[in-house]
Design a protein around this motif. Structure first.
Motif, PDB file in Angstrom:
ATOM      1  N   LEU A   1       0.696  -1.196  -0.076  1.00 25.52           N
ATOM      2  CA  LEU A   1      -0.049   0.152  -0.122  1.00 25.52           C
ATOM      3  C   LEU A   1       0.947   1.424  -0.127  1.00 25.52           C
ATOM      4  CD1 LEU A   1      -2.973  -0.410   2.447  1.00 25.52           C
ATOM      5  CD2 LEU A   1      -3.169  -0.246   0.056  1.00 25.52           C
ATOM      6  N   HIS A   2       1.738   1.562  -0.868  1.00 27.82           N
ATOM      7  CA  HIS A   2       2.400   2.566  -1.157  1.00 27.82           C
ATOM      8  C   HIS A   2       3.194   3.021   0.228  1.00 27.82           C
ATOM      9  CE1 HIS A   2       0.586   2.651  -4.791  1.00 27.82           C
ATOM     10  NE2 HIS A   2      -0.662   2.664  -4.552  1.00 27.82           N
ATOM     11  N   GLY A   3       3.767   2.226   0.789  1.00 28.70           N
ATOM     12  CA  GLY A   3       4.794   2.736   2.168  1.00 28.70           C
ATOM     13  C   GLY A   3       4.083   2.845   3.339  1.00 28.70           C
ATOM     14  N   VAL A   4       2.660   2.359   3.474  1.00 28.76           N
ATOM     15  CA  VAL A   4       2.054   2.873   4.771  1.00 28.76           C
ATOM     16  C   VAL A   4       2.180   1.746   5.565  1.00 28.76           C
ATOM     17  CG1 VAL A   4       0.352   4.010   3.415  1.00 28.76           C
ATOM     18  CG2 VAL A   4      -0.099   1.756   4.074  1.00 28.76           C
ATOM     19  N   GLY A   5       2.649   0.769   5.287  1.00 25.33           N
ATOM     20  CA  GLY A   5       2.713  -0.618   5.922  1.00 25.33           C
ATOM     21  C   GLY A   5       3.306  -0.555   7.622  1.00 25.33           C
ATOM     22  N   ALA A   6       4.555  -0.123   7.549  1.00 24.34           N
ATOM     23  CA  ALA A   6       5.182  -0.388   8.884  1.00 24.34           C
ATOM     24  C   ALA A   6       4.391   0.620   9.718  1.00 24.34           C
ATOM     25  CB  ALA A   6       6.578  -0.172   8.929  1.00 24.34           C
ATOM     26  N   SER A   7       4.217   1.676   9.360  1.00 20.60           N
ATOM     27  CA  SER A   7       3.640   2.954  10.348  1.00 20.60           C
ATOM     28  C   SER A   7       2.290   2.546  10.784  1.00 20.60           C
ATOM     29  CB  SER A   7       3.758   4.105   9.721  1.00 20.60           C
ATOM     30  OG  SER A   7       3.056   4.092   8.468  1.00 20.60           O
ATOM     31  N   VAL A   8       1.244   1.834   9.757  1.00 18.88           N
ATOM     32  CA  VAL A   8      -0.025   1.284  10.294  1.00 18.88           C
ATOM     33  C   VAL A   8       0.130   0.285  11.103  1.00 18.88           C
ATOM     34  CG1 VAL A   8      -2.351   0.588   9.446  1.00 18.88           C
ATOM     35  CG2 VAL A   8      -0.952   2.307   8.436  1.00 18.88           C
ATOM     36  N   VAL A   9       0.783  -0.789  10.835  1.00 20.24           N
ATOM     37  CA  VAL A   9       0.964  -1.804  11.813  1.00 20.24           C
ATOM     38  C   VAL A   9       1.472  -1.289  13.344  1.00 20.24           C
ATOM     39  CG1 VAL A   9       2.499  -4.054  12.444  1.00 20.24           C
ATOM     40  CG2 VAL A   9       1.636  -3.451   9.990  1.00 20.24           C
ATOM     41  N   ASN A  10       2.258  -0.515  13.334  1.00 23.06           N
ATOM     42  CA  ASN A  10       2.699   0.364  14.580  1.00 23.06           C
ATOM     43  C   ASN A  10       1.469   0.875  15.214  1.00 23.06           C
ATOM     44  OD1 ASN A  10       4.394   1.374  16.496  1.00 23.06           O
ATOM     45  ND2 ASN A  10       5.207   2.986  15.360  1.00 23.06           N
ATOM     46  N   ALA A  11       0.966   1.772  14.354  1.00 18.39           N
ATOM     47  CA  ALA A  11      -0.238   2.443  15.353  1.00 18.39           C
ATOM     48  C   ALA A  11      -1.521   1.436  15.388  1.00 18.39           C
ATOM     49  CB  ALA A  11      -0.862   3.555  14.110  1.00 18.39           C
ATOM     50  N   LEU A  12      -1.412   0.397  15.117  1.00 18.02           N
ATOM     51  CA  LEU A  12      -2.656  -0.773  15.723  1.00 18.02           C
ATOM     52  C   LEU A  12      -1.914  -1.641  16.454  1.00 18.02           C
ATOM     53  CD1 LEU A  12      -4.029  -1.745  12.028  1.00 18.02           C
ATOM     54  CD2 LEU A  12      -5.023  -0.284  14.138  1.00 18.02           C
TER      55      LEU A  12
END
Length: 377
Positions: A140-151
């Motif tokens: 998804l265009h580079g959102v992965g690590a940051s979203v997993v972190n936020a969740l």
């Protein structure tokens, strides 16, 4: 919902600093980690990815699809890392370890922050935006690590790089410990441990080992020589599986056909390249009447097919008809074999990798790149 936690199953590494480019105007993922929908009941599928060093490491993509009842889809692309271990710990936390180069720790010029912090806290901090980052991705265009972190209720990462161990900690996407050197090492790679946030995942926080094992086995088939280990350390559930298939998708076809009687002993395999794209196909006929074609683009399972699968089907029908005519199997007044005829009893795996994959929807279910039709055919 019991298995929705699978969307957070795997993390590994991210991008070289030179390829780490932020999409301007994007805000931190901690503002709204899930976009317009929440993680418990998303109206549309979403996908998370975390990528190891762009030109040398491993790619793990975690995809949750509502139609799959929360089943994990974890994608690994081998570049030069050779081992990935995914562990379910007591307490249902997850640890992912690999031996890639490690997430970059240098200061990222656009933000003045360590690249490690950028990767885990800012949306679109992905190599695919700069043109000089990793070559293939289905995410998804580079959102992965940051979203997993936020969740995650909390997330901890250690990077083994250049003789040092760098550590950073987060809680619900916020930094709780700045990047710190905590020791020395002769290893390279990254270790990420996280716990899914029960405030986000309200129905369950229990992982299903079989989902993880099944998906990672598929990824091991798709990446010949990559060793993937899955481990469950929860009391009373201890088990582990070590998967490495040097034969790649050839062995994948053999595995799929294991309960069938093959009509020929050897799996047929072919591959080809064009510029930055490559395609490989493995197939074997069995004594059943059904066809089983599985296609992948950048290791994403394209369950609705696409141009790569269309190219294969068209070419298979044309080649078999041409052979049958040339060798007198089909006479002049005989009708050509139909596509259904040529695919009866067929088991095939199609895998393509390309730099600019164009999917027809964010679910990645169908590939749309027209050049893949001719490359596969």
């Amino acid at each position: 919902m019991k298995r929705i936690l699978s969307l957070l199953l795997c993390l590994a590494m991210f991008l070289t600093v030179s390829g780490l480019v932020l999409a301007e105007g994007e805000s931190s993922s901690t503002t709204d980690p899930t976009g317009p929908s929440g993680p418990t009941e998303p109206p549309v599928p979403f996908e998370f990815e975390v990528v190891s060093s762009s030109q040398s490491g491993n790619t793990l993509t975690v995809r949750w699809n509502q139609s799959e009842a929360g089943g994990a889809m974890v994608t690994a692309v081998r570049i030069d890392g050779t081992d990935i271990t995914v562990t379910i710990n007591p307490g249902n936390t997850i640890t992912v370890t690999d031996n890639g180069r490690g997430i970059p720790v240098d200061i990222q010029p656009q933000t003045g922050l360590p690249a490690l912090e950028v990767v885990f806290t800012i949306l679109h901090a992905g190599g695919k935006f700069g043109g000089g980052g990793y070559k293939v991705s289905g995410g998804l265009h580079g959102v992965g690590a940051s979203v997993v972190n936020a969740l995650s209720e909390w997330l901890e990462v250690q990077v083994h790089k250049d003789g040092k161990i760098y550590e950073m900690k987060f809680a619900r996407g916020k930094v709780t410990q700045s990047m710190t050197v905590v020791g020395e090492t002769d290893k390279h790679g990254t270790v990420v441990t996280f716990k899914p946030d029960p405030e986000m995942f309200t129905e369950t926080t229990v992982y299903d080992y079989e989902i993880l094992h099944t998906r990672m086995r598929e990824e091991a088939f798709l990446n010949a020589g990559l060793r993937i280990q899955t481990v469950d350390l929860r009391p009373g559930r201890e088990q582990e599986d070590d998967m490495c298939y040097e034969g790649g998708i050839r062995e994948f076809v053999t595995f799929i056909n294991r309960s069938k009687d093959p009509l020929h002993p050897d799996v047929i395999y072919m591959s080809g390249n064009r510029e930055d794209s490559m395609a490989e196909v493995a197939l074997q006929y069995n004594d059943s009447y059904n066809e089983n074609i599985m296609s992948f683009a950048n290791n994403m399972h394209t369950i609705e097919g696409g141009t790569h699968e269309t190219g294969f089907r068209t070419a298979l029908t044309a080649v078999l008809n041409d052979y049958a005519r040339k060798h007198g199997i089909l006479k002049a007044d005989d009708k050509n074999l139909t596509g259904e005829d040529t695919r009866e009893g067929l088991c095939a795996v199609i895998s393509v990798k390309l730099t600019d994959a164009q999917f027809e929807s964010q679910t990645k279910a169908k590939l749309g790149n027209s050049e893949m039709r001719t490359l596969v055919s």
